[in-house]
Motif scaffolding. Structure first.
Motif, PDB file in Angstrom:
ATOM      1  N   VAL A  48       0.816  -1.078  -0.039  1.00 39.15           N
ATOM      2  CA  VAL A  48       0.075  -0.133  -0.074  1.00 39.15           C
ATOM      3  C   VAL A  48       0.907   1.202  -0.072  1.00 39.15           C
ATOM      4  O   VAL A  48       1.851   1.250   0.178  1.00 39.15           O
ATOM      5  CB  VAL A  48      -1.052   0.112   1.165  1.00 39.15           C
ATOM      6  CG1 VAL A  48      -1.751  -1.271   1.410  1.00 39.15           C
ATOM      7  CG2 VAL A  48      -0.292   0.265   2.516  1.00 39.15           C
ATOM      8  N   THR A  49       0.285   2.319  -0.477  1.00 40.93           N
ATOM      9  CA  THR A  49       0.918   3.593  -0.196  1.00 40.93           C
ATOM     10  C   THR A  49      -0.239   4.379   0.074  1.00 40.93           C
ATOM     11  O   THR A  49      -1.121   4.404   0.193  1.00 40.93           O
ATOM     12  CB  THR A  49       1.787   3.972  -1.445  1.00 40.93           C
ATOM     13  OG1 THR A  49       2.531   5.056  -1.207  1.00 40.93           O
ATOM     14  CG2 THR A  49       0.965   4.443  -2.446  1.00 40.93           C
ATOM     15  N   LEU A  50       0.438   5.828   0.789  1.00 43.14           N
ATOM     16  CA  LEU A  50      -0.537   7.008   1.380  1.00 43.14           C
ATOM     17  C   LEU A  50      -0.345   8.301   0.359  1.00 43.14           C
ATOM     18  O   LEU A  50       0.764   8.618  -0.155  1.00 43.14           O
ATOM     19  CB  LEU A  50      -0.004   7.205   2.724  1.00 43.14           C
ATOM     20  CG  LEU A  50       0.121   5.889   3.712  1.00 43.14           C
ATOM     21  CD1 LEU A  50       0.766   6.404   5.007  1.00 43.14           C
ATOM     22  CD2 LEU A  50      -1.123   5.350   3.883  1.00 43.14           C
ATOM     23  N   ASP A  51      -1.448   8.739   0.083  1.00 43.45           N
ATOM     24  CA  ASP A  51      -1.626   9.817  -0.639  1.00 43.45           C
ATOM     25  C   ASP A  51      -1.121  11.092   0.233  1.00 43.45           C
ATOM     26  O   ASP A  51      -1.264  11.162   1.636  1.00 43.45           O
ATOM     27  CB  ASP A  51      -2.985  10.207  -1.215  1.00 43.45           C
ATOM     28  CG  ASP A  51      -3.080  11.212  -2.285  1.00 43.45           C
ATOM     29  OD1 ASP A  51      -2.081  11.778  -2.768  1.00 43.45           O
ATOM     30  OD2 ASP A  51      -4.282  11.479  -2.713  1.00 43.45           O
TER      31      ASP A  51
ATOM     32  N   THR B 217       3.196   5.808 -10.593  1.00 41.03           N
ATOM     33  CA  THR B 217       4.397   5.381  -9.649  1.00 41.03           C
ATOM     34  C   THR B 217       4.151   4.165  -8.642  1.00 41.03           C
ATOM     35  O   THR B 217       4.818   3.399  -8.617  1.00 41.03           O
ATOM     36  CB  THR B 217       4.992   6.605  -9.168  1.00 41.03           C
ATOM     37  OG1 THR B 217       5.001   7.521  -9.963  1.00 41.03           O
ATOM     38  CG2 THR B 217       6.106   6.426  -8.354  1.00 41.03           C
ATOM     39  N   ALA B 218       2.934   4.353  -8.160  1.00 41.75           N
ATOM     40  CA  ALA B 218       2.503   3.286  -7.022  1.00 41.75           C
ATOM     41  C   ALA B 218       2.475   2.027  -7.866  1.00 41.75           C
ATOM     42  O   ALA B 218       2.901   1.064  -7.219  1.00 41.75           O
ATOM     43  CB  ALA B 218       1.255   3.660  -6.471  1.00 41.75           C
ATOM     44  N   ARG B 219       1.911   1.940  -8.882  1.00 42.81           N
ATOM     45  CA  ARG B 219       1.630   0.764  -9.742  1.00 42.81           C
ATOM     46  C   ARG B 219       3.069   0.073 -10.167  1.00 42.81           C
ATOM     47  O   ARG B 219       3.090  -1.127  -9.895  1.00 42.81           O
ATOM     48  CB  ARG B 219       0.826   1.016 -11.191  1.00 42.81           C
ATOM     49  CG  ARG B 219       0.467  -0.139 -11.928  1.00 42.81           C
ATOM     50  CD  ARG B 219      -0.513   0.034 -13.028  1.00 42.81           C
ATOM     51  NE  ARG B 219       0.458   0.865 -13.897  1.00 42.81           N
ATOM     52  CZ  ARG B 219       0.544   0.778 -15.145  1.00 42.81           C
ATOM     53  NH1 ARG B 219       0.014  -0.247 -15.866  1.00 42.81           N
ATOM     54  NH2 ARG B 219       1.226   1.732 -15.809  1.00 42.81           N
ATOM     55  N   ARG B 220       3.857   0.923 -10.711  1.00 41.03           N
ATOM     56  CA  ARG B 220       5.116   0.183 -10.917  1.00 41.03           C
ATOM     57  C   ARG B 220       5.960  -0.101  -9.752  1.00 41.03           C
ATOM     58  O   ARG B 220       6.785  -1.241  -9.817  1.00 41.03           O
ATOM     59  CB  ARG B 220       6.030   1.569 -11.568  1.00 41.03           C
ATOM     60  CG  ARG B 220       7.333   0.997 -12.079  1.00 41.03           C
ATOM     61  CD  ARG B 220       8.431   2.084 -12.457  1.00 41.03           C
ATOM     62  NE  ARG B 220       8.474   3.235 -11.744  1.00 41.03           N
ATOM     63  CZ  ARG B 220       8.869   3.618 -10.719  1.00 41.03           C
ATOM     64  NH1 ARG B 220       9.865   2.736 -10.148  1.00 41.03           N
ATOM     65  NH2 ARG B 220       9.009   4.585 -10.158  1.00 41.03           N
ATOM     66  N   SER B 221       5.616   0.325  -8.709  1.00 42.32           N
ATOM     67  CA  SER B 221       6.298  -0.256  -7.215  1.00 42.32           C
ATOM     68  C   SER B 221       5.451  -1.096  -6.491  1.00 42.32           C
ATOM     69  O   SER B 221       5.979  -1.732  -5.696  1.00 42.32           O
ATOM     70  CB  SER B 221       6.172   1.197  -6.313  1.00 42.32           C
ATOM     71  OG  SER B 221       6.931   2.212  -6.878  1.00 42.32           O
ATOM     72  N   GLY B 222       4.725  -1.895  -7.299  1.00 43.20           N
ATOM     73  CA  GLY B 222       3.936  -3.047  -7.002  1.00 43.20           C
ATOM     74  C   GLY B 222       2.879  -2.938  -5.810  1.00 43.20           C
ATOM     75  O   GLY B 222       2.341  -3.941  -5.266  1.00 43.20           O
ATOM     76  N   CYS B 223       2.398  -1.391  -5.841  1.00 39.66           N
ATOM     77  CA  CYS B 223       1.387  -1.284  -4.678  1.00 39.66           C
ATOM     78  C   CYS B 223       0.117  -1.806  -5.315  1.00 39.66           C
ATOM     79  O   CYS B 223      -0.232  -1.432  -6.430  1.00 39.66           O
ATOM     80  CB  CYS B 223       1.092   0.209  -4.471  1.00 39.66           C
ATOM     81  SG  CYS B 223       2.432   0.822  -3.293  1.00 39.66           S
ATOM     82  N   GLN B 224      -0.824  -2.478  -4.458  1.00 42.72           N
ATOM     83  CA  GLN B 224      -2.109  -2.947  -5.047  1.00 42.72           C
ATOM     84  C   GLN B 224      -3.242  -1.829  -4.124  1.00 42.72           C
ATOM     85  O   GLN B 224      -4.429  -1.638  -4.751  1.00 42.72           O
ATOM     86  CB  GLN B 224      -2.345  -4.229  -4.217  1.00 42.72           C
ATOM     87  CG  GLN B 224      -1.582  -5.430  -4.629  1.00 42.72           C
ATOM     88  CD  GLN B 224      -0.317  -5.682  -4.046  1.00 42.72           C
ATOM     89  OE1 GLN B 224      -0.183  -5.243  -2.901  1.00 42.72           O
ATOM     90  NE2 GLN B 224       0.345  -6.403  -4.615  1.00 42.72           N
ATOM     91  N   ILE B 225      -2.749  -0.805  -3.409  1.00 43.26           N
ATOM     92  CA  ILE B 225      -3.726   0.074  -2.803  1.00 43.26           C
ATOM     93  C   ILE B 225      -3.158   1.356  -2.547  1.00 43.26           C
ATOM     94  O   ILE B 225      -2.005   1.301  -2.189  1.00 43.26           O
ATOM     95  CB  ILE B 225      -4.269  -0.428  -1.314  1.00 43.26           C
ATOM     96  CG1 ILE B 225      -5.109  -1.623  -1.497  1.00 43.26           C
ATOM     97  CG2 ILE B 225      -5.090   0.540  -0.688  1.00 43.26           C
ATOM     98  CD1 ILE B 225      -5.384  -2.460  -0.234  1.00 43.26           C
ATOM     99  N   ILE B 226      -3.888   2.257  -2.953  1.00 43.00           N
ATOM    100  CA  ILE B 226      -3.569   3.802  -2.555  1.00 43.00           C
ATOM    101  C   ILE B 226      -4.706   4.154  -1.824  1.00 43.00           C
ATOM    102  O   ILE B 226      -5.862   4.469  -2.083  1.00 43.00           O
ATOM    103  CB  ILE B 226      -3.286   4.855  -3.860  1.00 43.00           C
ATOM    104  CG1 ILE B 226      -2.340   4.261  -4.880  1.00 43.00           C
ATOM    105  CG2 ILE B 226      -3.192   6.057  -3.444  1.00 43.00           C
ATOM    106  CD1 ILE B 226      -2.111   5.003  -6.149  1.00 43.00           C
ATOM    107  N   PHE B 227      -4.197   4.749  -0.418  1.00 45.85           N
ATOM    108  CA  PHE B 227      -5.141   5.100   0.500  1.00 45.85           C
ATOM    109  C   PHE B 227      -5.282   6.639   0.187  1.00 45.85           C
ATOM    110  O   PHE B 227      -4.224   7.502   0.206  1.00 45.85           O
ATOM    111  CB  PHE B 227      -4.549   4.875   1.947  1.00 45.85           C
ATOM    112  CG  PHE B 227      -5.011   3.681   2.514  1.00 45.85           C
ATOM    113  CD1 PHE B 227      -5.993   3.076   2.538  1.00 45.85           C
ATOM    114  CD2 PHE B 227      -3.946   2.797   2.657  1.00 45.85           C
ATOM    115  CE1 PHE B 227      -6.355   1.793   3.071  1.00 45.85           C
ATOM    116  CE2 PHE B 227      -3.966   1.530   3.220  1.00 45.85           C
ATOM    117  CZ  PHE B 227      -5.254   1.028   3.321  1.00 45.85           C
TER     118      PHE B 227
END
Length: 150
Positions: free
Chosen positions: A7-10, A109-119
């Motif tokens: 996951v990553t955080l907006d 960027t999140a997708r390329r980094s392998g994140c499945q979720i953006i909060f």
């Protein structure tokens, strides 16, 4: 979700995490930030850049404190900067899916980094694009929040 969910955080989550005047949003954002830090989740450099711009514009903390917060994030998270391919993907997402360009760049960027979720509370809650789901954590129930494994 599995324990391996990335996951990553907006930016808005980072802002709420430091702004105690936001009440329940502050509490939840602080918990999400801590959980993400403990789980060694990636943080998009764009979110940290935007966070810094908002903090400076709204004078939410001194420059010295802001630098300490940035150092904390740098030592706690893997910071993921955008690359040219992310920009190209963002431009396409802007065209095809009408995402605002800065949101599209964060997504790419999140997708390329392998994140499945953006909060984030800024994206369309529940939407999935290219394997990345946008979740507004402020709309989740307490149980749904507890069930998030990351």
């Amino acid at each position: 979700m599995t324990a391996a969910t990335k996951v990553t955080l907006d930016t808005n989550i980072l802002i709420y995490a430091i702004d105690s005047s936001e009440g329940s949003k502050h509490t939840l954002a602080s918990k999400l930030l801590l959980r993400a830090a403990i789980a060694k989740q990636p943080l998009m450099l764009q979110s940290l850049n935007e966070f810094s711009a908002v903090v400076r514009k709204k004078r939410l903390m001194s420059l010295t404190t802001l630098k300490k917060v940035i150092d904390y994030h740098r030592s706690t998270f893997t910071l993921e900067p955008p690359i040219v391919e992310d920009l190209l993907d963002a431009l396409q997402a802007n065209e095809d899916h009408k995402l605002p360009i800065w949101d599209a760049l964060l997504w790419a960027t999140a997708r390329r980094s392998g994140c499945q979720i953006i909060f984030s509370e800024d994206f369309q809650d529940g939407r999935e694009l290219g394997g990345v789901r946008f979740i507004n954590p402020f709309k989740l129930t307490r149980r749904e929040l507890q069930d998030l494994a990351f």
